[in-house]
Motif scaffolding. Structure first.
Motif, PDB file in Angstrom:
ATOM      1  N   GLU A  80       8.154  -5.704 -12.732  1.00  0.00           N
ATOM      2  CA  GLU A  80       7.638  -4.342 -12.742  1.00  0.00           C
ATOM      3  C   GLU A  80       7.873  -3.619 -14.062  1.00  0.00           C
ATOM      4  O   GLU A  80       6.991  -2.940 -14.586  1.00  0.00           O
ATOM      5  CB  GLU A  80       8.275  -3.547 -11.595  1.00  0.00           C
ATOM      6  CG  GLU A  80       7.238  -2.934 -10.684  1.00  0.00           C
ATOM      7  CD  GLU A  80       7.894  -2.192  -9.554  1.00  0.00           C
ATOM      8  OE1 GLU A  80       8.240  -1.022  -9.780  1.00  0.00           O
ATOM      9  OE2 GLU A  80       8.087  -2.787  -8.475  1.00  0.00           O
TER      10      GLU A  80
ATOM     11  N   ALA B  40      -2.327  -5.305 -10.482  1.00  0.00           N
ATOM     12  CA  ALA B  40      -2.018  -5.942  -9.202  1.00  0.00           C
ATOM     13  C   ALA B  40      -1.739  -7.416  -9.412  1.00  0.00           C
ATOM     14  O   ALA B  40      -2.354  -8.051 -10.270  1.00  0.00           O
ATOM     15  CB  ALA B  40      -3.173  -5.750  -8.228  1.00  0.00           C
TER      16      ALA B  40
ATOM     17  N   ASN C  87      -7.767  -5.593  -6.285  1.00  0.00           N
ATOM     18  CA  ASN C  87      -6.676  -4.651  -6.062  1.00  0.00           C
ATOM     19  C   ASN C  87      -6.327  -3.863  -7.322  1.00  0.00           C
ATOM     20  O   ASN C  87      -5.969  -2.687  -7.242  1.00  0.00           O
ATOM     21  CB  ASN C  87      -5.443  -5.371  -5.533  1.00  0.00           C
ATOM     22  CG  ASN C  87      -5.655  -5.857  -4.104  1.00  0.00           C
ATOM     23  OD1 ASN C  87      -6.620  -5.442  -3.442  1.00  0.00           O
ATOM     24  ND2 ASN C  87      -4.778  -6.732  -3.619  1.00  0.00           N
TER      25      ASN C  87
ATOM     26  N   ALA D  65      -6.244   0.024  -7.662  1.00  0.00           N
ATOM     27  CA  ALA D  65      -5.092   0.743  -8.213  1.00  0.00           C
ATOM     28  C   ALA D  65      -5.537   1.828  -9.191  1.00  0.00           C
ATOM     29  O   ALA D  65      -4.903   2.886  -9.293  1.00  0.00           O
ATOM     30  CB  ALA D  65      -4.148  -0.242  -8.896  1.00  0.00           C
TER      31      ALA D  65
ATOM     32  N   GLN E 215      -6.326   4.628  -7.158  1.00  0.00           N
ATOM     33  CA  GLN E 215      -5.080   5.235  -6.660  1.00  0.00           C
ATOM     34  C   GLN E 215      -4.423   6.080  -7.754  1.00  0.00           C
ATOM     35  O   GLN E 215      -3.912   7.163  -7.486  1.00  0.00           O
ATOM     36  CB  GLN E 215      -4.124   4.136  -6.169  1.00  0.00           C
ATOM     37  CG  GLN E 215      -4.633   3.452  -4.900  1.00  0.00           C
ATOM     38  CD  GLN E 215      -3.720   2.337  -4.409  1.00  0.00           C
ATOM     39  OE1 GLN E 215      -3.059   1.659  -5.198  1.00  0.00           O
ATOM     40  NE2 GLN E 215      -3.693   2.148  -3.085  1.00  0.00           N
TER      41      GLN E 215
ATOM     42  N   ALA F 205      -1.132   2.985 -12.561  1.00  0.00           N
ATOM     43  CA  ALA F 205      -0.581   2.722 -11.234  1.00  0.00           C
ATOM     44  C   ALA F 205      -0.619   1.245 -10.932  1.00  0.00           C
ATOM     45  O   ALA F 205      -1.525   0.515 -11.383  1.00  0.00           O
ATOM     46  CB  ALA F 205      -1.356   3.493 -10.170  1.00  0.00           C
TER      47      ALA F 205
ATOM     48  N   ASP G  86      -0.915  -0.202  -4.536  1.00  0.00           N
ATOM     49  CA  ASP G  86      -0.057   0.169  -3.425  1.00  0.00           C
ATOM     50  C   ASP G  86      -0.731  -0.227  -2.115  1.00  0.00           C
ATOM     51  O   ASP G  86      -1.607   0.473  -1.608  1.00  0.00           O
ATOM     52  CB  ASP G  86       0.187   1.684  -3.471  1.00  0.00           C
ATOM     53  CG  ASP G  86       1.149   2.122  -2.359  1.00  0.00           C
ATOM     54  OD1 ASP G  86       1.375   1.335  -1.414  1.00  0.00           O
ATOM     55  OD2 ASP G  86       1.665   3.257  -2.450  1.00  0.00           O
TER      56      ASP G  86
ATOM     57  N   VAL H 186       0.384  -0.452   0.911  1.00  0.00           N
ATOM     58  CA  VAL H 186       0.657   0.367   2.091  1.00  0.00           C
ATOM     59  C   VAL H 186      -0.239   1.607   2.105  1.00  0.00           C
ATOM     60  O   VAL H 186      -0.870   1.929   3.105  1.00  0.00           O
ATOM     61  CB  VAL H 186       2.144   0.782   2.130  1.00  0.00           C
ATOM     62  CG1 VAL H 186       2.417   1.632   3.366  1.00  0.00           C
ATOM     63  CG2 VAL H 186       3.027  -0.448   2.101  1.00  0.00           C
ATOM     64  N   ALA H 187      -0.324   2.258   0.927  1.00  0.00           N
ATOM     65  CA  ALA H 187      -1.168   3.452   0.865  1.00  0.00           C
ATOM     66  C   ALA H 187      -2.623   3.093   1.152  1.00  0.00           C
ATOM     67  O   ALA H 187      -3.359   3.874   1.748  1.00  0.00           O
ATOM     68  CB  ALA H 187      -1.059   4.096  -0.504  1.00  0.00           C
ATOM     69  N   TYR H 188      -2.993   1.900   0.717  1.00  0.00           N
ATOM     70  CA  TYR H 188      -4.397   1.518   0.884  1.00  0.00           C
ATOM     71  C   TYR H 188      -4.731   1.210   2.337  1.00  0.00           C
ATOM     72  O   TYR H 188      -5.861   1.363   2.772  1.00  0.00           O
ATOM     73  CB  TYR H 188      -4.709   0.312  -0.006  1.00  0.00           C
ATOM     74  CG  TYR H 188      -6.166  -0.025  -0.030  1.00  0.00           C
ATOM     75  CD1 TYR H 188      -7.099   0.929  -0.429  1.00  0.00           C
ATOM     76  CD2 TYR H 188      -6.619  -1.279   0.357  1.00  0.00           C
ATOM     77  CE1 TYR H 188      -8.442   0.639  -0.448  1.00  0.00           C
ATOM     78  CE2 TYR H 188      -7.953  -1.582   0.334  1.00  0.00           C
ATOM     79  CZ  TYR H 188      -8.870  -0.617  -0.081  1.00  0.00           C
ATOM     80  OH  TYR H 188     -10.186  -0.910  -0.090  1.00  0.00           O
TER      81      TYR H 188
END
Ligand code: C2E
Ligand code: CA
Ligand code: CA
Length: 870
Positions: A523, A557, A568, A572, A575, A584, A587, A589-591
């Protein structure tokens, strides 16, 4: 090698036709005493027509000059017309149809207002038809051919009739309807036996069967043509037929046999150097060598095919050779030449599609029963529809245009589908090459990136992260800068990324959207990397003398699957934008659950259980008996949250995800129950179920369907679309037979909206043809649509099928359909699909009114049921 053959096909056909008109001249001129210089010029034009068209043209022009000096009168006109006609023939032979056409028209004018039915007149028509055809105006060509045919019939010219049949066959050939073309060619040989005509016909038959991939038939006909050519001692023709045979052999992988045929062809032709058609022989030689993997030899041969021809100006006859050239140059890693040929190939294929579409539109439109059409119109007039017709007249042109457009579009779609299959098989590699580079910027495309990621994935253990970089406000920028500058800007952005960041593959995924990958999923490292990327763009980008400030939003991603990784990463970006940041990571979970399909499908399955899904029934009016004797079931789904969901939206999803089978079995059960209930209520009528094309070749489904239908007290119809048969025709046919044997009726749905192959129709055990509503909607306004409907009705009746018109919305349409002999009508005019109870009530009501009174207006009192509500 279809197109190459077509080229040779044309050559033969034209030289045949020239042989005939010469007799016409003899007839035309024998009765009149003309000064001999004219006769000399005419016979010189004639005798040179085959061997040397330029000399023929010069002689014909001389003849025209002499004729112009004749005293005014009938003879002068005939002489002038003869000379013009010969000029036009010569021009066509010289490959100049655009000039030949007007000259042929002049010839017609020289014959006067209302020409007598003479052979000269018909011959001129035939020439004119041919130029129209060559120019892609198939509709006009067909009409003119019909006119010529009429004249030949009138004067008893059977030989020429046979030529017209061949000409019409060649339009079918252009339309790529090779079976029909073959029928016409066979008809032609039967109409009149004559060596030179048979030679052309057999050669054309060989070509048609080659296209149909029927090797034995093709070879048999070529050999028959060859035998005739040998007997006639026509070495050139022999050579060309041998070349066709070689081409056939190449197509079937018999490269050595092909070489032998070519040796023979070259031997017959003598010294081919300089001859235009010799290019085709070299082309086939190249194909044979390429087939054996001898790429250098292949290239040397192929160079002779294209010698001195600008690649962007080649004609249809070169299409296949371009295709082979692409493969040869790819194999030799000569990318530049490969690309040049690929571009030519694509250009010609586009043109070819248009050409075929035009031919098809003409064939669909032009039926041979115009006289009958007139009678229909008389009857209509009597029926008090003058106004509608008047309107129709004024709008006819426009609408014809639209109808032709629609027909062309369908053919196009079909051809696109067909081409896909072909391309996938034969030219995948070549097209991939084009796929991997964006043509405007030269950057690698999305596909290139995915391929790269796949390869990387295989060779290393580290997880890859896709970094998607979107240029902010790129739509705006594109608008301001224009296409070309915007392309440059994109190229400059990619350049900066690869120079500053040392990324070697920066792909352009879509306009303004770039992507690259990083070999890490750490990350912190990724965040640093992204920050760096953003910093590369703190300085503006210079284009010409314009400094452009750019800003980027970045999404990242990691995923094992490159496609998902890229998708993805792009999500992002959204997002990031939603969170008002410029960076970003994806995410998940948010998606949430990204698979809209899955929810729709599970909701659909639930709806079948809980009653949110129901079948409604739209009645079909039997036009002969004036009674509602059948109905089609249509599904209606009202989701408590999403409201009414039209079948057109979820049925395709169900097909894609395989849920269609459960759905259809459910629908079948419902229909069988409805059939039983209706019978109890005194309505013993046929009920139709729509069977998705995805299921017709499914044996498991076929058996299950039979189990369900067994419980019905008779009268179940399966509606399938004609395209359904295209996937796995043999399987589908087996299933159809199985169903038909068990008493299920088969209806062909949406007829005319796809590819209508007569061959399939004949083989299907169907009893009904449902004419797509696009032909019905405008039937009162468009003569062309009427012609289409009429001819389809006749076709259906000839095949022993009942015909149903869908989408009947107006009284005029209904009146017309009755008049045209249609058997059934279905549409909003009568009623929309109704829930079972309402439908039963509707049938009750229809019994209470007299047969003749039953009609659309009377259905109005019935409660309007909005679509989708139960
Ligand atoms: P389709 O089989 O061609 O069905 C006829 C469509 O035309 C229906 O649309 C019907 O409501 C509509 N229609 C009927 N009369 C008229 C009219 O006068 N004017 C106009 N403009 N339209 C009219 P719907 O119900 O939306 O269905 C669309 C398609 O979805 C159907 O086309 C069929 O292909 C598919 N479909 C519907 N129900 C089922 C089903 O139970 N199973 C399967 N596999 N497919 C279904
Ligand atoms: Ca249907
Ligand atoms: Ca339909």
């Amino acid at each position: 090698m279809p197109t190459a053959l077509t080229g040779i096909f044309l050559l033969v056909a034209i030289c045949m036709s020239v042989a005939i008109p010469s007799q016409a001249i003899a007839q035309e001129t024998a009765s009149t005493v003309l000064p001999s210089p004219f006769d000399t010029a005419v016979s010189e034009a004639r005798s040179n027509m085959m061997a040397s068209p330029p000399d023929a043209l010069a002689a014909a022009e001389r003849a025209a000059g002499i004729a112009a000096e004749f005293p005014e009168g009938h003879d002068r006109n005939t002489a002038l017309a003869t000379a013009s006609w010969l000029q036009s023939e010569a021009l066509t032979r010289l490959g100049r149809p655009a000039e030949a056409g007007p000259v042929a028209r002049t010839a017609l004018e020289q014959l006067g207002e209302d020409p007598e039915a003479t052979k000269l007149y018909a011959d001129i028509l035939l020439s004119l038809g041919r130029t129209e055809k060559l120019l892609g105006r198939h509709g006009d060509a067909l009409e003119i051919y019909q006119q010529a045919y009429g004249v030949y019939q009138e004067i008893g010219e059977t030989r020429s009739e046979s030529i017209v049949l061949q000409s019409i066959g060649s339009i079918y050939n252009d339309a790529r309807q090779f079976e029909r073309a073959a029928e016409y060619f066979l008809d032609a040989t039967e109409r009149f036996q004559d060596p030179s005509l048979d030679l052309a016909a057999f050669n054309n038959l060989g070509n048609a069967y080659t296209e149909l991939r029927q090797y034995d038939e093709a070879l048999t006909y070529y050999n028959r043509a060859l035998a005739i050519a040998a007997e006639m001692n026509a070495a050139m023709l022999e050579a060309r037929i041998l070349n066709n045979i070689a081409s056939l052999q190449v197509a079937h992988g018999e490269y050595n046999a092909a070489d032998m045929s070519l040796d023979a062809a070259f031997a017959r032709a003598g010294d081919p150097s300089g001859a235009e058609w010799a290019r085709f022989m070299w082309g086939v030689r190249a194909q044979a060598a390429h087939g054996r993997g001898e790429e250098v030899r292949a290239r040397n041969f192929m160079e002779r095919t294209f010698e001195g021809v600008p690649l962007d100006q080649t004609n249809q006859h070169f299409t296949e050779f371009h295709g082979t050239a692409v493969e040869i140059f790819i194999a030799l890693e000569d990318w530049e030449s490969a690309l040049a040929h690929l571009q030519a190939f694509k250009r010609l294929e586009d043109e070819g599609r248009e050409f075929a579409a035009s031919a098809n539109a003409a064939l669909v439109g032009a039926q041979f029963d115009f006289a009958e059409q007139e009678i229909q119109i008389q009857e209509l007039r009597a029926a008090g529809l003058e106004n509608a017709l008047q309107l129709a007249r004024t709008q006819a042109r426009q609408r014809q245009f639209v109808a032709a457009g629609i027909a062309a579009l369908f053919v196009l779609l079909l051809l696109v589908a067909w081409l896909r299959v072909r391309v996938a098989r034969e030219r995948q590699r070549a097209l991939e090459q084009a796929l991997y580079t964006d043509s405007a910027t030269g950057l690698p495309t999305r596909s290139a990136l995915i391929r790269q990621l796949r390869e990387k994935e295989k060779s290393s253990d580290t997880v890859l992260t896709v970094v998607a970089i979107e240029l902010d406000r790129h739509t705006h920028l594109e608008g301001v800068l224009g296409f070309k500058n915007f392309a440059e800007l994109q190229a400059a952005i990619a350049r900066r990324l690869s120079e500053e960041g040392d990324y070697d593959d920066v792909a352009l995924v879509s306009p303004g959207l770039f992507a690259l990958y990083v070999e890490s999923d750490d990350e912190h490292r990724l965040r640093d990397e992204a920050e760096l990327i953003r910093n590369y763009f703190t300085q503006p980008i210079r284009l010409d003398n314009l400094d452009i400030d750019v800003a980027m939003t970045i999404g990242m991603a990691s995923d094992e699957d490159p496609e998902t990784g890229l998708k993805n990463a792009i999500i992002a970006i959204q997002q990031a934008r939603a969170a008002h940041t410029s960076l970003a990571g994806f995410d998940a979970v948010a998606y949430g659950d990204p698979s809209e399909n899955l929810t729709t499908m599970s909701r659909m399955l639930a709806a079948m259980e809980n009653g949110d899904m129901a079948l409604h029934y739209q009645p079909k009016l039997n036009l002969r008996k004036g009674q509602y004797l059948a109905a089609e079931s249509l599904c209606r789904w009202t989701d408590p949250e999403r409201g009414f969901i039209p079948p057109d939206t979820f049925i395709p999803q169900a097909e894609e995800t395989g849920h269609i089978r459960a759905f259809t079995e459910w629908a079948l059960n419902e229909v069988v129950e409805a059939r039983i209930a209706l019978k109890k209520a005194g309505h013993d009528i046929d009920l139709a179920v729509n069977i998705s094309g995805a299921l017709v070749a499914d044996i498991g489904f076929a058996r299950k369907a039979l189990d369900i239908v067994e419980r019905a007290p008779g009268g179940i119809v399966f509606e399938v679309t004609e395209t359904a048969m295209m996937h796995d025709a043999e399987r589908a046919l087996e299933n159809f037979d199985r169903w038909a044997d068990a008493g299920v009726k088969i209806g062909i749905d949406d007829y005319g909206s796809g590819f209508s192959s007569l061959a399939y129709l004949k083989r299907l055990p169907s009893s009904e043809l449902k004419l797509d509503r696009m032909f019905i909607t405008n039937i009162a306004g468009s003569e062309r649509d009427r012609t289409l409907v009429k001819s389809t009705i006749d076709l259906a009746h000839n095949l022993g099928l009942q015909i149903t018109a869908e989408g009947v919305e107006t009284e005029e349409a209904l009146a017309l359909l009755k008049l045209l002999g249609c058997d059934w009508a279905q549409g909003y005019l009568m009623t929309k699909a109704l829930p079972l109870d309402d439908f039963s009530a509707f049938l009750d009501w229809s019994h209470t009114v007299g047969e003749r009174e039953i009609g659309p207006a009377r259905t109005r009192p019935l409660r309007e049921i909005p679509q989708g509500r139960r």
